[in-house]
Every structure is written in structure tokens, then in C-alpha cells.
Design a protein around this motif. Structure first.
Motif, PDB file in Angstrom:
ATOM      1  N   ALA A 116       0.819  -1.206   0.000  1.00 60.77           N
ATOM      2  CA  ALA A 116       0.000   0.000   0.000  1.00 60.77           C
ATOM      3  C   ALA A 116       0.858   1.263   0.000  1.00 60.77           C
ATOM      4  CB  ALA A 116      -0.931  -0.009   1.218  1.00 60.77           C
ATOM      5  N   ALA A 117       1.938   1.267   0.788  1.00 66.60           N
ATOM      6  CA  ALA A 117       2.790   2.455   0.880  1.00 66.60           C
ATOM      7  C   ALA A 117       3.482   2.756  -0.441  1.00 66.60           C
ATOM      8  CB  ALA A 117       3.825   2.266   1.985  1.00 66.60           C
ATOM      9  N   ALA A 118       4.075   1.726  -1.057  1.00 66.75           N
ATOM     10  CA  ALA A 118       4.783   1.941  -2.316  1.00 66.75           C
ATOM     11  C   ALA A 118       3.826   2.390  -3.415  1.00 66.75           C
ATOM     12  CB  ALA A 118       5.508   0.667  -2.731  1.00 66.75           C
ATOM     13  N   ALA A 119       2.654   1.766  -3.502  1.00 72.05           N
ATOM     14  CA  ALA A 119       1.692   2.128  -4.539  1.00 72.05           C
ATOM     15  C   ALA A 119       1.118   3.516  -4.295  1.00 72.05           C
ATOM     16  CB  ALA A 119       0.574   1.096  -4.595  1.00 72.05           C
ATOM     17  N   ALA A 120       0.837   3.864  -3.024  1.00 74.72           N
ATOM     18  CA  ALA A 120       0.285   5.177  -2.722  1.00 74.72           C
ATOM     19  C   ALA A 120       1.262   6.286  -3.110  1.00 74.72           C
ATOM     20  CB  ALA A 120      -0.058   5.269  -1.236  1.00 74.72           C
ATOM     21  N   PHE A 121       2.538   6.096  -2.808  1.00 73.55           N
ATOM     22  CA  PHE A 121       3.519   7.122  -3.142  1.00 73.55           C
ATOM     23  C   PHE A 121       3.683   7.229  -4.655  1.00 73.55           C
ATOM     24  CE2 PHE A 121       7.634   9.243  -3.224  1.00 73.55           C
ATOM     25  CZ  PHE A 121       7.521  10.120  -2.156  1.00 73.55           C
ATOM     26  N   ALA A 122       3.661   6.096  -5.352  1.00 78.73           N
ATOM     27  CA  ALA A 122       3.754   6.134  -6.809  1.00 78.73           C
ATOM     28  C   ALA A 122       2.541   6.821  -7.419  1.00 78.73           C
ATOM     29  CB  ALA A 122       3.888   4.718  -7.357  1.00 78.73           C
ATOM     30  N   LEU A 123       1.355   6.584  -6.874  1.00 83.82           N
ATOM     31  CA  LEU A 123       0.148   7.252  -7.363  1.00 83.82           C
ATOM     32  C   LEU A 123       0.260   8.762  -7.194  1.00 83.82           C
ATOM     33  CD1 LEU A 123      -2.527   4.787  -5.971  1.00 83.82           C
ATOM     34  CD2 LEU A 123      -2.266   5.423  -8.377  1.00 83.82           C
ATOM     35  N   LEU A 124       0.830   9.187  -6.074  1.00 84.33           N
ATOM     36  CA  LEU A 124       1.010  10.619  -5.862  1.00 84.33           C
ATOM     37  C   LEU A 124       1.948  11.216  -6.907  1.00 84.33           C
ATOM     38  CD1 LEU A 124       1.341  12.561  -2.617  1.00 84.33           C
ATOM     39  CD2 LEU A 124       3.229  12.729  -4.218  1.00 84.33           C
ATOM     40  N   LEU A 125       3.038  10.500  -7.214  1.00 79.30           N
ATOM     41  CA  LEU A 125       3.980  11.010  -8.211  1.00 79.30           C
ATOM     42  C   LEU A 125       3.341  11.107  -9.582  1.00 79.30           C
ATOM     43  CD1 LEU A 125       7.243   9.057  -7.249  1.00 79.30           C
ATOM     44  CD2 LEU A 125       6.489  11.314  -6.488  1.00 79.30           C
ATOM     45  N   LEU A 126       2.477  10.157  -9.919  1.00 87.21           N
ATOM     46  CA  LEU A 126       1.798  10.193 -11.209  1.00 87.21           C
ATOM     47  C   LEU A 126       0.755  11.306 -11.253  1.00 87.21           C
ATOM     48  CD1 LEU A 126       1.264   6.393 -11.887  1.00 87.21           C
ATOM     49  CD2 LEU A 126       2.653   7.942 -13.261  1.00 87.21           C
ATOM     50  N   LEU A 127       0.073  11.491 -10.151  1.00 89.92           N
ATOM     51  CA  LEU A 127      -1.020  12.448 -10.111  1.00 89.92           C
ATOM     52  C   LEU A 127      -0.538  13.886 -10.110  1.00 89.92           C
ATOM     53  CD1 LEU A 127      -4.080  12.794  -9.866  1.00 89.92           C
ATOM     54  CD2 LEU A 127      -3.829  12.617  -7.394  1.00 89.92           C
ATOM     55  N   PHE A 128       0.609  14.127  -9.451  1.00 90.36           N
ATOM     56  CA  PHE A 128       1.119  15.489  -9.330  1.00 90.36           C
ATOM     57  C   PHE A 128       2.468  15.579 -10.042  1.00 90.36           C
ATOM     58  CE2 PHE A 128      -1.798  14.940  -5.860  1.00 90.36           C
ATOM     59  CZ  PHE A 128      -2.523  16.123  -5.893  1.00 90.36           C
ATOM     60  N   PRO A 129       2.551  16.385 -11.085  1.00 92.82           N
ATOM     61  CA  PRO A 129       3.798  16.492 -11.850  1.00 92.82           C
ATOM     62  C   PRO A 129       4.891  17.169 -11.040  1.00 92.82           C
ATOM     63  CG  PRO A 129       2.239  18.163 -12.562  1.00 92.82           C
ATOM     64  CD  PRO A 129       1.502  17.281 -11.596  1.00 92.82           C
ATOM     65  N   HIS A 130       6.134  16.991 -11.515  1.00 89.47           N
ATOM     66  CA  HIS A 130       7.282  17.614 -10.856  1.00 89.47           C
ATOM     67  C   HIS A 130       7.087  19.122 -10.821  1.00 89.47           C
ATOM     68  CE1 HIS A 130      11.385  18.101  -9.509  1.00 89.47           C
ATOM     69  NE2 HIS A 130      11.591  18.985 -10.465  1.00 89.47           N
ATOM     70  N   GLY A 131       7.241  19.722  -9.660  1.00 88.66           N
ATOM     71  CA  GLY A 131       7.064  21.156  -9.526  1.00 88.66           C
ATOM     72  C   GLY A 131       6.259  21.493  -8.284  1.00 88.66           C
ATOM     73  N   PRO A 132       5.701  22.707  -8.220  1.00 88.47           N
ATOM     74  CA  PRO A 132       4.999  23.166  -7.012  1.00 88.47           C
ATOM     75  C   PRO A 132       3.865  22.255  -6.576  1.00 88.47           C
ATOM     76  CG  PRO A 132       5.416  25.011  -8.479  1.00 88.47           C
ATOM     77  CD  PRO A 132       5.816  23.784  -9.230  1.00 88.47           C
ATOM     78  N   ALA A 133       3.126  21.683  -7.541  1.00 87.27           N
ATOM     79  CA  ALA A 133       2.011  20.811  -7.156  1.00 87.27           C
ATOM     80  C   ALA A 133       2.512  19.594  -6.383  1.00 87.27           C
ATOM     81  CB  ALA A 133       1.246  20.359  -8.401  1.00 87.27           C
ATOM     82  N   ARG A 134       3.605  19.000  -6.831  1.00 84.75           N
ATOM     83  CA  ARG A 134       4.154  17.849  -6.125  1.00 84.75           C
ATOM     84  C   ARG A 134       4.691  18.253  -4.766  1.00 84.75           C
ATOM     85  NH1 ARG A 134       8.235  13.822  -9.133  1.00 84.75           N
ATOM     86  NH2 ARG A 134       6.286  13.379 -10.240  1.00 84.75           N
ATOM     87  N   HIS A 135       5.305  19.429  -4.679  1.00 83.87           N
ATOM     88  CA  HIS A 135       5.832  19.880  -3.399  1.00 83.87           C
ATOM     89  C   HIS A 135       4.705  20.022  -2.381  1.00 83.87           C
ATOM     90  CE1 HIS A 135       9.230  21.986  -5.879  1.00 83.87           C
ATOM     91  NE2 HIS A 135       9.284  20.668  -5.939  1.00 83.87           N
TER      92      HIS A 135
END
Length: 482
Positions: A116-135
Motif C-alpha cells: 500500500a505504501a509503495a503504490a500510494a507514493f507512486a500514485l502521488l507522483l503520477l497524479l502530481f507532476p514535478h514542480g509546485p504541485a508535487r511539493h
């Protein structure tokens, strides 16, 4: 492309950050309940230690594999599978008739948590692009993680006192179900990337077994001794398997961790810094709670509430981490975070006294640590995942989560050993009153000074971190993958 609708992204972030809260809370809540578990099941200290250690070993050993499996099978599918396994294993823990069954349930909980932890973090990276949104999203993760540690300590005390220790496991069942139901609606199905050349079975087996054995050696070192045959045997076998894993990856058609990924200098350093952050941070929570209870005489619930001001600062500062990164730059924000971590830990170590009060010893430095925690967590996560391609999100998640988990395990093992060595025989020989309190305080101080030294090392290393230039697409042009 049109701008993505904001509601699904906000809903998904709330879901994923709540998952982080659940997983962090689960670690703390069971630790508080352990004395009651021992009384009920008649388990000795060794059996109790494995109720906690079984979870840490499987969680730490399977994070890397869980991230890669999520890339291959689909992040939503693995996320839901992890939550389901966590719920089933928690129910088994709530029904466990004895210590052995409870240890097995905790090991299964760790497997579900890793997925669950690995998939949740990967989903966040996919959902929010590199930049302010991800921060901002990573700031929410850090805030919920800090809140989870305190909620786990407080709820562990309340539930154990009112309903018994089994209630802490049934709470996990309810929370996992509460997260899985909206996940089916918010996270749309997504086709997984087909593995090229098949699945790297040899890499999966050597990496998982190697990480598991190293975790086994670390969490059991305090009990068996750092130079015992068990510790050296498990640690040596784990390192040998990790070396075999490195050799396998250079020859595999579809490696679990492509060597080209590990060849990125910024990624390697970012993961080292993520591990150092947890090596200094995670034991601090344990040591402060223990100091409040064993030296100042607080009840377990009071020891947990003593960390509440720190967590409130985390919740307040974490959403601002993105703005700080934007204003001063990533590596400067990271260095600032580690400097604050070093200063706060040093201040806390020097403030501890055998006859102090919460307000005179813990309160002020804990507020500084509350500001440091989200800065180091967000910046190291940003740096460790900044170069990840979409098909590498699970891998990047697994790597940084593994680094953080092993930093936590290593930090707790080393700093507790430092505290025990400094305390000496005073507590074991039954010394009472002022002598015992002074000895325990000296041990906690030595451990925290070691943590401050590790934070100082991380601050020096963070100056060397420089991410390669990359063109991040503006947020309003990025499609919402969910």
C-alpha cells in the motif's frame, strides 16, 4: 490539453495522505499496546519484541519489490490489494489466540503495508507532476505522517485502556475499509506497463531476502547483541544476498532496479539523505516519549500527548514547504531543514535534566524539530523522485521508502544502543530515585547527541546535491492521469 478538474486531484491527495497517516499510526499504536499484549498472552519480552519487529522486517524488506510490482501490475490494483491484506491481517491480529499467531499477523500486516505504501507514493507522483504541485502534495504527506505518529500514541493508550489491546487491530480494519471504498471511485483503473523480457524473479528474491535479513539483524541487535552470532550471521547473509542482487541486475533482461537508475548521482545522494533524516528523526520520538514516562513520570498517554505540540507545528509548516522550496531552491531548503534538525536535536539533548518539567526540557526544542521535519521529508522525497519517468514511479517510490524505513530501523537500533551503553548498569541493578533518573537522562542525552551528529552530516552532504536541469511542464498543461 484542458486543465484537469481540481476535485479528483484533491480527493485523491486526501485519500493517499490518509493512507500515510494510517501506516505511520499503525506502527505507533501497537507499540503502546505491547505491555497489555504481554499481560494478556503471557508473552515474555522476547516475544513482545517480535510483535513489533515482524512488521518492521516485512515492511522494510518488501517496499522495493512492492514499488516495482505496482509499476508492472497497476498502482491502483496493488494499492487496493495492500489495503485488503492489511485489513485481513489486522483482523487476524485482533483474533490471535497466542503470541505466535500475533507475530504472524504482524508480519502479514507488514506485507500489506509495504504494498500500500509503495503504490500510494507512486500514485502521488503520477497524479502530481514535478514542480509546485508535487511539493504541496508531499507537504500533505509529511503533515499526515507527523500527525499519524502522535495519533497512534494517543489512540493506542486510549483504546488499550478502554477497550483492550485487540481494539487497536480492529481499528486498522475499519480504517483500511474506509480508505478502500473511496479508492474504488476516486482512482480510476489504469493499464500497467507490460514488463519487457519477463519479471526479474531472481532479482526480486535476492533483494527481498537480502533486505529482510538486514532488517532482521538490525531490529534484533539490541536483544541479541551487535557482535552476536545471530546478528552477524543474519546481517552477513543479507549483505551477501544484496551483492548477489547487484550482480543479477547487470544481467537481467528486465531488472527490478535498472543499473542506469542507480547510476544517477543525485538519486543516490537523495536516498542517502532520506535515510539519514529518518535515522535522526524516528528514534527521537521514541526517546522523548520514554524520557517523559521513565524520568519525568508521565503516564503513557501523557508521554504521547507530549509530542502533540511538535506534530501541530509539522501540520502548520508542511503545507508551506513548497513555497520555501520555490523561494530559496531545493538544495538550500534541504540544507536549512537539516540544520534545523541538528539544532533542535542538540538543543533537546542539552535541555534534558533528571528533575525537569515538560515545559523546561522538551517543549521549545520540539517546536524547532516540528519545523525541521517537514522540510527534510519533503525535500528529500522531491530530490529522490525528481528524475523518475512515469514508468519508474513505483521504483522511485520503493527506493525512497526503503531508504527511509531502513534509516528508521538503523537509527532506532543504534541510538537505543548508545543510550543503553551510556546508562550502564544503573537501571539493571535496581538503582532508585535520583541516581536512576540521572543515569537514564545521560543515556537519552548521549543518544540525541548522536542523532544531532547524523543530522549535521546530512546538512553537509545536502550542499553537494544538485539535480540535473529538466523542463517541467506547467501544471495547467498536465493531464490528470486519474
Amino acid at each position: 490539453m484542458t486543465a484537469p478538474p481540481p476535485v479528483p486531484r484533491r480527493g485523491a491527495l486526501a485519500l493517499l495522505a490518509s493512507t500515510q497517516l494510517l501506516l505511520i499510526m499503525d506502527t505507533a499504536i501497537v507499540n503502546v499496546a505491547l505491555p497489555s499484549v504481554g499481560e494478556d498472552l503471557g508473552s515474555g519480552s522476547r516475544g513482545l519484541s517480535w510483535v513489533a519487529n515482524a512488521y518492521l522486517i516485512t515492511f522494510g524488506g518488501l517496499l522495493l519489490l512492492g514499488g516495482r510490482v505496482a509499476d508492472l501490475l497497476g498502482h491502483r490494483r496493488v494499492f487496493l490489494g495492500g489495503l485488503g491484506l492489511l485489513a485481513v491481517a489486522s483482523a487476524a491480529g485482533g483474533l490471535a489466540p497466542g503470541a505466535d499467531a500475533l507475530v504472524a499477523a504482524r508480519a502479514a500486516q507488514g506485507v500489506g503495508a509495504a504494498l500500500a505504501a509503495a503504490a500510494a507514493f507512486a500514485l502521488l507522483l503520477l497524479l502530481f507532476p514535478h514542480g509546485p504541485a508535487r511539493h504541496r502534495a508531499l507537504g500533505a504527506f509529511a503533515a499526515m505522517g507527523g500527525l499519524g505518529g502522535v495519533l497512534g500514541t494517543v489512540l493506542g493508550g486510549v483504546l488499550t485502556d478502554v477497550l483492550g489491546w485487540r481494539a487497536t487491530f480492529w481499528l486498522n480494519v475499519l480504517l483500511a475499509a474506509a480508505l478502500a471504498v473511496p479508492a474504488l471511485r476516486i482512482l480510476a483503473p489504469r493499464t500497467a506497463a507490460a514488463p519487457r523480457g519477463g519479471f526479474d524473479l531472481a532479482g526480486a528474491l535476492t533483494a527481498t531476502a537480502g533486505l529482510g535479513l538486514v532488517a532482521h539483524a538490525l531490529v534484533g541487535a539490541a536483544e541479541a547483541g551487535w557482535l552476536s552470532a545471530r546478528t552477524l550471521g543474519a546481517g552477513g547473509a543479507g549483505l551477501a544476498l544484496l551483492l548477489a542482487f547487484a550482480a543479477v541486475e547487470t544481467r537481467a533482461a528486465a531488472p527490478l532496479v535498472p543499473p542506469a537508475v542507480l547510476a544517477r548521482p543525485a538519486l543516490r545522494l537523495a536516498n542517502v539523505l532520506a535515510a539519514l533524516a529518518q535515522t535522526a528523526l524516528f528514534p527521537m520520538f521514541f526517546l522523548v516519549s520514554l524520557y517523559l514516562q521513565s524520568v519525568l513520570g508521565y503516564a503513557p498517554l501523557g508521554g504521547g500527548l507530549g509530542l502533540l505540540p511538535l506534530s501541530l507545528v509539522v501540520v502548520a509548516v508542511a503545507p508551506q514547504a513548497g513555497r520555501i522550496i520555490f523561494r530559496v531552491g531545493l538544495h538550500r531548503a534541504m540544507t536549512l531543514g537539516f540544520v534545523l534538525l541538528c539544532a533542535g536535536t542538540l538543543w533537546l539533548a542539552l535541555a534534558l535534566t533528571p528533575d525537569g518539567t515538560f515545559a523546561s526540557t522538551v517543549l521549545a526544542p520540539s517546536l524547532l524539530l516540528g519545523a525541521a521535519l517537514p522540510l527534510v521529508m519533503v525535500t528529500t522525497n522531491v530530490a529522490a523522485t525528481a528524475e523518475a519517468a512515469p514508468e519508474e514511479t513505483g521504483l522511485a517510490s520503493g527506493l525512497v521508502n526503503t531508504s527511509q524505513q531502513f534509516g528508521s530501523v538503523l537509527g532506532l537500533a543504534v541510538l537505543v544502543a548508545v543510550a543503553a551503553a551510556r546508562t550502564g548498569d544503573t537501571t539493571r541493578t535496581g538503582a532508585a530515585g535520583a541516581a536512576r533518573a540521572a543515569a537514564e537522562t545521560a543515556g537519552f542525552r548521549a543518544a540525541l547527541l548522536t542523532g544531532a551528529a547524523l543530522a549535521a552530516l546530512a546538512a553537509l552532504l545536502s550542499v553537494r546535491l544538485h539535480l540535473p536541469e529538466r523542463a517541467a511542464a506547467p501544471e495547467d498543461r498536465m493531464p490528470d492521469p486519474y
